[in-house]
Design an enzyme around this catalytic site. Structure first.
Site, PDB file in Angstrom:
ATOM      1  N   ALA A 266      -2.807   3.357  -1.646  1.00 42.55           N
ATOM      2  CA  ALA A 266      -3.884   2.385  -1.477  1.00 42.55           C
ATOM      3  C   ALA A 266      -3.324   1.130  -0.827  1.00 42.55           C
ATOM      4  O   ALA A 266      -3.916   0.552   0.071  1.00 42.55           O
ATOM      5  CB  ALA A 266      -4.511   2.060  -2.819  1.00 42.55           C
ATOM      6  N   ALA A 267      -2.131   0.733  -1.296  1.00 37.00           N
ATOM      7  CA  ALA A 267      -1.507  -0.472  -0.767  1.00 37.00           C
ATOM      8  C   ALA A 267      -0.040  -0.502  -1.162  1.00 37.00           C
ATOM      9  O   ALA A 267       0.377   0.217  -2.066  1.00 37.00           O
ATOM     10  CB  ALA A 267      -2.211  -1.701  -1.311  1.00 37.00           C
ATOM     11  N   MET A 268       0.727  -1.329  -0.452  1.00 36.36           N
ATOM     12  CA  MET A 268       2.146  -1.511  -0.793  1.00 36.36           C
ATOM     13  C   MET A 268       2.470  -2.990  -0.746  1.00 36.36           C
ATOM     14  O   MET A 268       2.200  -3.664   0.246  1.00 36.36           O
ATOM     15  CB  MET A 268       3.018  -0.723   0.191  1.00 36.36           C
ATOM     16  CG  MET A 268       4.508  -0.950   0.006  1.00 36.36           C
ATOM     17  SD  MET A 268       5.094  -0.420  -1.631  1.00 36.36           S
ATOM     18  CE  MET A 268       6.505  -1.511  -1.831  1.00 36.36           C
ATOM     19  N   GLU A 269       3.088  -3.478  -1.845  1.00 36.84           N
ATOM     20  CA  GLU A 269       3.240  -4.920  -2.062  1.00 36.84           C
ATOM     21  C   GLU A 269       4.499  -5.484  -1.412  1.00 36.84           C
ATOM     22  O   GLU A 269       5.207  -6.266  -2.025  1.00 36.84           O
ATOM     23  CB  GLU A 269       3.250  -5.189  -3.565  1.00 36.84           C
ATOM     24  CG  GLU A 269       4.486  -4.665  -4.308  1.00 36.84           C
ATOM     25  CD  GLU A 269       4.432  -3.204  -4.706  1.00 36.84           C
ATOM     26  OE1 GLU A 269       3.475  -2.518  -4.304  1.00 36.84           O
ATOM     27  OE2 GLU A 269       5.343  -2.756  -5.394  1.00 36.84           O
ATOM     28  N   ASN A 270       4.828  -5.111  -0.174  1.00 37.77           N
ATOM     29  CA  ASN A 270       6.009  -5.679   0.473  1.00 37.77           C
ATOM     30  C   ASN A 270       5.933  -7.199   0.377  1.00 37.77           C
ATOM     31  O   ASN A 270       4.887  -7.795   0.617  1.00 37.77           O
ATOM     32  CB  ASN A 270       6.056  -5.275   1.945  1.00 37.77           C
ATOM     33  CG  ASN A 270       5.898  -3.787   2.138  1.00 37.77           C
ATOM     34  OD1 ASN A 270       6.650  -3.007   1.582  1.00 37.77           O
ATOM     35  ND2 ASN A 270       4.894  -3.400   2.899  1.00 37.77           N
TER      36      ASN A 270
ATOM     37  N   HIS B  90      -3.834  -6.422  -8.183  1.00 38.76           N
ATOM     38  CA  HIS B  90      -2.590  -5.722  -8.496  1.00 38.76           C
ATOM     39  C   HIS B  90      -1.482  -6.099  -7.502  1.00 38.76           C
ATOM     40  O   HIS B  90      -0.380  -6.462  -7.897  1.00 38.76           O
ATOM     41  CB  HIS B  90      -2.873  -4.208  -8.470  1.00 38.76           C
ATOM     42  CG  HIS B  90      -1.675  -3.350  -8.647  1.00 38.76           C
ATOM     43  ND1 HIS B  90      -1.457  -2.604  -9.783  1.00 38.76           N
ATOM     44  CD2 HIS B  90      -0.622  -3.114  -7.844  1.00 38.76           C
ATOM     45  CE1 HIS B  90      -0.325  -1.966  -9.667  1.00 38.76           C
ATOM     46  NE2 HIS B  90       0.212  -2.248  -8.488  1.00 38.76           N
ATOM     47  N   GLU B  91      -1.802  -6.015  -6.219  1.00 38.41           N
ATOM     48  CA  GLU B  91      -0.765  -6.250  -5.199  1.00 38.41           C
ATOM     49  C   GLU B  91      -0.307  -7.702  -5.183  1.00 38.41           C
ATOM     50  O   GLU B  91       0.877  -7.982  -4.999  1.00 38.41           O
ATOM     51  CB  GLU B  91      -1.269  -5.854  -3.806  1.00 38.41           C
ATOM     52  CG  GLU B  91      -1.671  -4.392  -3.664  1.00 38.41           C
ATOM     53  CD  GLU B  91      -0.611  -3.412  -4.125  1.00 38.41           C
ATOM     54  OE1 GLU B  91       0.587  -3.740  -4.072  1.00 38.41           O
ATOM     55  OE2 GLU B  91      -0.987  -2.313  -4.564  1.00 38.41           O
TER      56      GLU B  91
ATOM     57  N   HIS C 157       2.178  -8.446  -7.854  1.00 35.07           N
ATOM     58  CA  HIS C 157       3.524  -7.962  -7.511  1.00 35.07           C
ATOM     59  C   HIS C 157       4.354  -9.015  -6.782  1.00 35.07           C
ATOM     60  O   HIS C 157       5.572  -8.911  -6.725  1.00 35.07           O
ATOM     61  CB  HIS C 157       3.414  -6.756  -6.583  1.00 35.07           C
ATOM     62  CG  HIS C 157       3.436  -5.443  -7.293  1.00 35.07           C
ATOM     63  ND1 HIS C 157       4.495  -5.024  -8.066  1.00 35.07           N
ATOM     64  CD2 HIS C 157       2.539  -4.437  -7.318  1.00 35.07           C
ATOM     65  CE1 HIS C 157       4.230  -3.830  -8.541  1.00 35.07           C
ATOM     66  NE2 HIS C 157       3.050  -3.449  -8.115  1.00 35.07           N
TER      67      HIS C 157
END
Ligand SMILES: *[C@@H]1O[C@H](CO)[C@@H](O)[C@H](O)[C@H]1NC(C)=O
Ligand SMILES: *[C@@H]1O[C@H](CO)[C@@H](O)[C@H](O)[C@H]1NC(C)=O
Ligand SMILES: *[C@@H]1O[C@H](CO)[C@@H](O)[C@H](O)[C@H]1NC(C)=O
Ligand SMILES: *[C@@H]1O[C@H](CO)[C@@H](O)[C@H](O)[C@H]1NC(C)=O
Ligand SMILES: *[C@@H]1O[C@H](CO)[C@@H](O)[C@H](O)[C@H]1NC(C)=O
Length: 416
Positions: A374-378, A410-411, A414
């Site tokens: 869904a997403a990536m919290e880079n 959520h992201e 992070h």
């Protein structure tokens, strides 16, 4: 009562019949013979059963052994070579155990002999033929003396390798041999001279690779704008795919600082975790963006993108610049405004709640058409699949908006 009576009545004639049959049965030698026959038959059957059970047990244990051998060995995929391989493995067990100390590339984890401190990564990205070439310059510290540099690479073609010592006798160190060990996705560089603890060393590696049409490492995807297909290239390194984009110590414990620079055609723009520090243009229509140095972090948080997107911007009270990048038509129609608005509020909320300031000067949210999650919290460059960040307030349902909100909350959390 009535029931008992009935059974008594019914039972009597039955038992009589049974008694009769017992009485009638002749007690002769013939009966002994039939009894003996039965005994023999029973004996034969039990032996037969025993044989069958044993056979089944043997078959099962053999196939179990084969399964175990297959699952424990990467080489045993080939059925015909299986038994051969098993034999040689057995013969070499003691040999290989003693050898493991000198062959750390056979281990799943990197040997803890070196510790990276800083990466300088320069990439040249061609969106014409979907290839990239790069040079990585890694400063590392030696923790335990060793002649070996073992780091991760996967799907990269390594061209040149140079190793330097920072000691008084500065200069290139001689390389005895170097090779890629595919089973563990590592590249091994064996030096002539041993590296010594507490000293720092530098390694320059040049490499090239393809921008794969697959959602891992540094990959490409596309979208249609005004009937024209447009391309973008973006990274997904979590959990173990940074090694597909540059040679690195790709385990979370090896935290380091990173300075990235990206060169690409000037019709594209580029993003990374940090803001652009300097930008230079070549006469051949290419641009190089130099991004600031990141804080100390794990390789899987590093990210960059080369795309032709537009953005909307918001600034928090504490001066953090938030930009939402997406395909131009989505930005124009305001599909990203909701996510941008809640991100601004969330950063302020978390800052008050955790009493910790957001540690980077900017936060980019990138909406991409395809993404494995869904997403990536880079850190500083969170990447979202479009369906989890863009919405049309006139059309999108309340449950869609709730789901999107949960992903953004959520992201952003992070980032702390
Ligand atoms: C299996 O082994 C045979 C003989 O060693 C070889 O010819 C064949 O290519 C191998 N097949 C695979 C899938 O590795
Ligand atoms: C077993 O050891 C011998 C030499 O000791 C080596 O040539 C051979 O390749 C080894 N086999 C395996 C499967 O490692
Ligand atoms: C891809 O394009 C770049 C820059 O235009 C060029 O340097 C490189 O050689 C090309 N690679 C292939 C495989 O064609
Ligand atoms: C190694 O890389 C660094 C940083 O990219 C560069 O300054 C240096 O000139 C390189 N050394 C060689 C010999 O290419
Ligand atoms: C990028 O977008 C601009 C404006 O829409 C367009 O003129 C240009 O051709 C695009 N470049 C690429 C490489 O798609």
């Amino acid at each position: 009562m009535g029931i008992e009576d009935a059974s008594m009545r019914n039972g009597r004639p039955l038992s009589d019949q049974w008694a009769d049959s017992v009485v009638v049965r002749p007690r002769t030698t013939e009966q002994h013979i039939t009894v003996n026959k039965r005994l023999v038959l029973g004996f034969a059957i039990s032996i037969l059963t025993l044989i069958i059970v044993t056979a089944i047990a043997i078959t099962l244990s053999v196939s179990f052994e084969r399964c175990a051998a297959e699952s424990s060995g990467t080489l045993a995929a080939n059925g015909s070579s299986n038994s051969k391989w098993k034999q040689s493995r057995n013969a070499n067990i003691s040999h290989r155990d003693s050898e493991d100390g000198q062959q750390p590339w056979r281990h799943l984890r990197l040997p803890a002999t070196l510790r990276p401190r800083h990466y300088d990564l320069r990439l040249s990205v061609s969106m014409e033929n979907f290839t990239f070439s790069g040079e990585v310059h890694i400063e590392f510290e030696c923790v335990h003396s060793t002649k070996l540099i073992v780091l991760h690479t996967d799907r990269l073609e390594v061209d040149k390798v140079l190793v330097y010592s920072d000691s008084k006798k500065a200069g290139a160190m001689r390389i005895q041999r170097r090779f890629h060990y595919q089973p563990k996705q590592v590249y091994v560089i064996a030096l002539h001279r041993e590296m010594k603890p507490l000293r720092t060393y530098k390694i320059n590696i040049t490499f090239h690779a393809h921008i794969e049409h697959e959602l891992l490492g540094f990959f490409r995807s596309s979208y249609v704008l005004n009937g024209e297909r447009r391309f973008l290239a973006v990274t997904q390194f979590s959990p173990t795919h940074a090694r597909k984009a540059f040679p690195c110590f790709d385990e979370p414990i090896y935290k380091a600082t990173f300075r990235v620079s990206l060169k690409h055609e000037s019709s594209y723009q580029s993003l990374s975790n940090m803001p652009v520090e300097a930008s230079t243009s070549d006469e051949d229509g290419w641009v190089t963006n130099h991004f600031s140095r990141t804080p100390r972090m794990s390789t899987y948080y590093l990210a960059w993108a080369v795309c032709n997107f537009t953005y909307r911007e918001a600034v928090t009270d504490s001066g953090v610049v938030i930009r939402l990048y997406a395909r131009p038509d989505a930005i124009q129609s305001g599909s990203g405004d909701y996510a941008l608005h809640i991100t601004k509020r969330l950063l302020q909320f978390y800052q008050d709640y955790f009493k910790v300031k957001y540690s980077l000067p900017k936060l980019d949210l990138l909406a991409v058409p395809k993404h494995p999650y869904a997403a990536m919290e880079n850190w500083g460059l969170s990447v979202f699949v479009e369906q989890k960040i863009l919405l049309d307030p006139d059309v999108s349902s309340f449950s869609y908006q709730m789901e999107l909100t949960m992903v953004v909350v959520h992201e952003i959390c992070h980032q702390y």
